[in-house]
Design a protein around this motif. Structure first.
Motif, PDB file in Angstrom:
ATOM      1  N   UNK A   3      -1.455   7.582   8.173  1.00  0.00           N
ATOM      2  CA  UNK A   3      -1.268   8.256   9.583  1.00  0.00           C
ATOM      3  C   UNK A   3      -2.268   7.842  10.436  1.00  0.00           C
ATOM      4  N   UNK A   4      -1.711   7.803  11.612  1.00  0.00           N
ATOM      5  CA  UNK A   4      -2.534   7.119  12.790  1.00  0.00           C
ATOM      6  C   UNK A   4      -3.494   8.154  13.308  1.00  0.00           C
ATOM      7  N   UNK A  24      -2.779   2.129   9.467  1.00  0.00           N
ATOM      8  CA  UNK A  24      -1.650   1.783   9.486  1.00  0.00           C
ATOM      9  C   UNK A  24      -0.911   1.201   8.152  1.00  0.00           C
ATOM     10  N   UNK A  25       0.217   0.816   8.226  1.00  0.00           N
ATOM     11  CA  UNK A  25       1.061   0.312   6.971  1.00  0.00           C
ATOM     12  C   UNK A  25       0.398  -0.969   6.752  1.00  0.00           C
ATOM     13  N   UNK A  26       0.256  -1.871   7.617  1.00  0.00           N
ATOM     14  CA  UNK A  26      -0.518  -3.153   7.148  1.00  0.00           C
ATOM     15  C   UNK A  26      -1.519  -2.937   6.708  1.00  0.00           C
ATOM     16  N   UNK A  27      -2.496  -2.259   6.771  1.00  0.00           N
ATOM     17  CA  UNK A  27      -3.843  -2.049   6.110  1.00  0.00           C
ATOM     18  C   UNK A  27      -3.492  -1.498   4.627  1.00  0.00           C
ATOM     19  N   UNK A  28      -2.374  -0.668   4.571  1.00  0.00           N
ATOM     20  CA  UNK A  28      -2.080  -0.001   3.091  1.00  0.00           C
ATOM     21  C   UNK A  28      -1.387  -1.422   2.324  1.00  0.00           C
ATOM     22  N   UNK A  29      -0.802  -2.232   2.793  1.00  0.00           N
ATOM     23  CA  UNK A  29      -0.111  -3.374   2.076  1.00  0.00           C
ATOM     24  C   UNK A  29      -1.190  -4.200   1.629  1.00  0.00           C
ATOM     25  N   UNK A  30      -2.040  -4.669   2.565  1.00  0.00           N
ATOM     26  CA  UNK A  30      -3.180  -5.568   2.378  1.00  0.00           C
ATOM     27  C   UNK A  30      -3.993  -4.900   1.072  1.00  0.00           C
ATOM     28  N   UNK A  84       4.049   0.759  16.038  1.00  0.00           N
ATOM     29  CA  UNK A  84       4.462  -0.439  15.768  1.00  0.00           C
ATOM     30  C   UNK A  84       5.926   0.224  14.660  1.00  0.00           C
ATOM     31  N   UNK A  85       6.002  -0.366  13.664  1.00  0.00           N
ATOM     32  CA  UNK A  85       7.267   0.240  12.782  1.00  0.00           C
ATOM     33  C   UNK A  85       7.210   1.530  12.224  1.00  0.00           C
ATOM     34  N   UNK A  86       8.083   2.411  12.343  1.00  0.00           N
ATOM     35  CA  UNK A  86       8.209   3.880  12.010  1.00  0.00           C
ATOM     36  C   UNK A  86       7.898   4.002  10.597  1.00  0.00           C
ATOM     37  N   UNK A  87       7.630   5.109  10.048  1.00  0.00           N
ATOM     38  CA  UNK A  87       7.590   5.376   8.618  1.00  0.00           C
ATOM     39  C   UNK A  87       8.959   5.270   8.189  1.00  0.00           C
ATOM     40  N   UNK A  88      10.006   5.544   8.904  1.00  0.00           N
ATOM     41  CA  UNK A  88      11.368   5.126   8.035  1.00  0.00           C
ATOM     42  C   UNK A  88      11.431   3.860   7.990  1.00  0.00           C
ATOM     43  N   UNK A  89      11.311   3.037   8.702  1.00  0.00           N
ATOM     44  CA  UNK A  89      11.513   1.696   8.810  1.00  0.00           C
ATOM     45  C   UNK A  89      10.456   1.091   7.797  1.00  0.00           C
TER      46      UNK A  89
END
Length: 209
Positions: free
Chosen positions: A12-13, A37-43, A61-66
């Protein structure tokens, strides 16, 4: 599995939302990692254990659905609980159709959120257990020779040894030997065991197991 097993990821931002949900989870003994961010989760280097993802629908950036679609396309299977302050019916329907476990609209009750997390962790734990069992069954099946697999396919159809022998052009004694090897390698105690194991492998191959 106890109520405190499993790890909750929160993306969540809004730092207030991240901290408040993390504190709520800690209050009931649950561990939670937060990401803006989703990027930090992936990393992140995530441990291999039962978990769930609490995901804000509207992110920079990219939404949660994306991101949900990105995870699915990457083969990352994790129960997702969506949270949003801007939810609407089409959005929730899209999320649920794509496999989301829950769609909570802010402000939601603490217990409603905790119940969703409990359910998500339990489901992920069960899925991991099933995956482990299927992996073991697949390893056993891979030990079979090509002839033993042919015998297995006919035996689980309910064919008698003499019928299997006639169909494969073998002697009945040879079929009995192959059948005994199949039972031993698959670790099946009975024909119903063998049928059940085969059904699970077939379901997995079709993507429904």
């Amino acid at each position: 599995m106890t109520a405190t097993d499993g790890l909750v990821y929160i993306i969540d931002d809004d730092p207030y939302i991240r901290e408040s949900l993390q504190e709520l989870l800690r209050s009931v003994g649950r561990r939670a990692w937060t990401f803006e961010t989703t990027q930090k989760f992936i990393a992140s280097d995530r441990p291999d254990e039962p978990s769930c993802l609490v995901l804000d629908v509207r992110l920079p950036g990219r939404s949660g659905l994306e991101f949900q679609r990105d995870l699915r396309d990457a083969g990352i299977q994790i129960p997702i609980i969506f949270i949003t302050g801007h939810g609407d019916v089409p959005m929730s329907v899209a999320a649920m159709k794509a496999g989301a476990l829950e769609f909570l609209t802010k402000p939601f009750r603490d217990q409603e959120f905790l119940d969703a997390v409990d359910r998500a962790i339990r489901i992920d734990s069960e899925c991991r257990g099933n995956a482990s069992i299927l992996g073991e069954l697949r390893d056993r099946y891979d030990e079979l020779t090509s002839r033993e697999r042919e015998v297995l396919a006919l035996v689980v159809q309910g064919k008698l040894n003499k019928q299997v022998a006639a169909e494969l052009g073998l002697s009945e004694i040879t079929v009995k030997v192959h059948r005994s090897n199949v039972m031993r390698k698959m670790r099946a105690q009975s024909l119903p065991d063998l049928v059940r194991f085969t059904d699970r492998l077939n379901a997995q191959a079709k993507g429904i197991g």
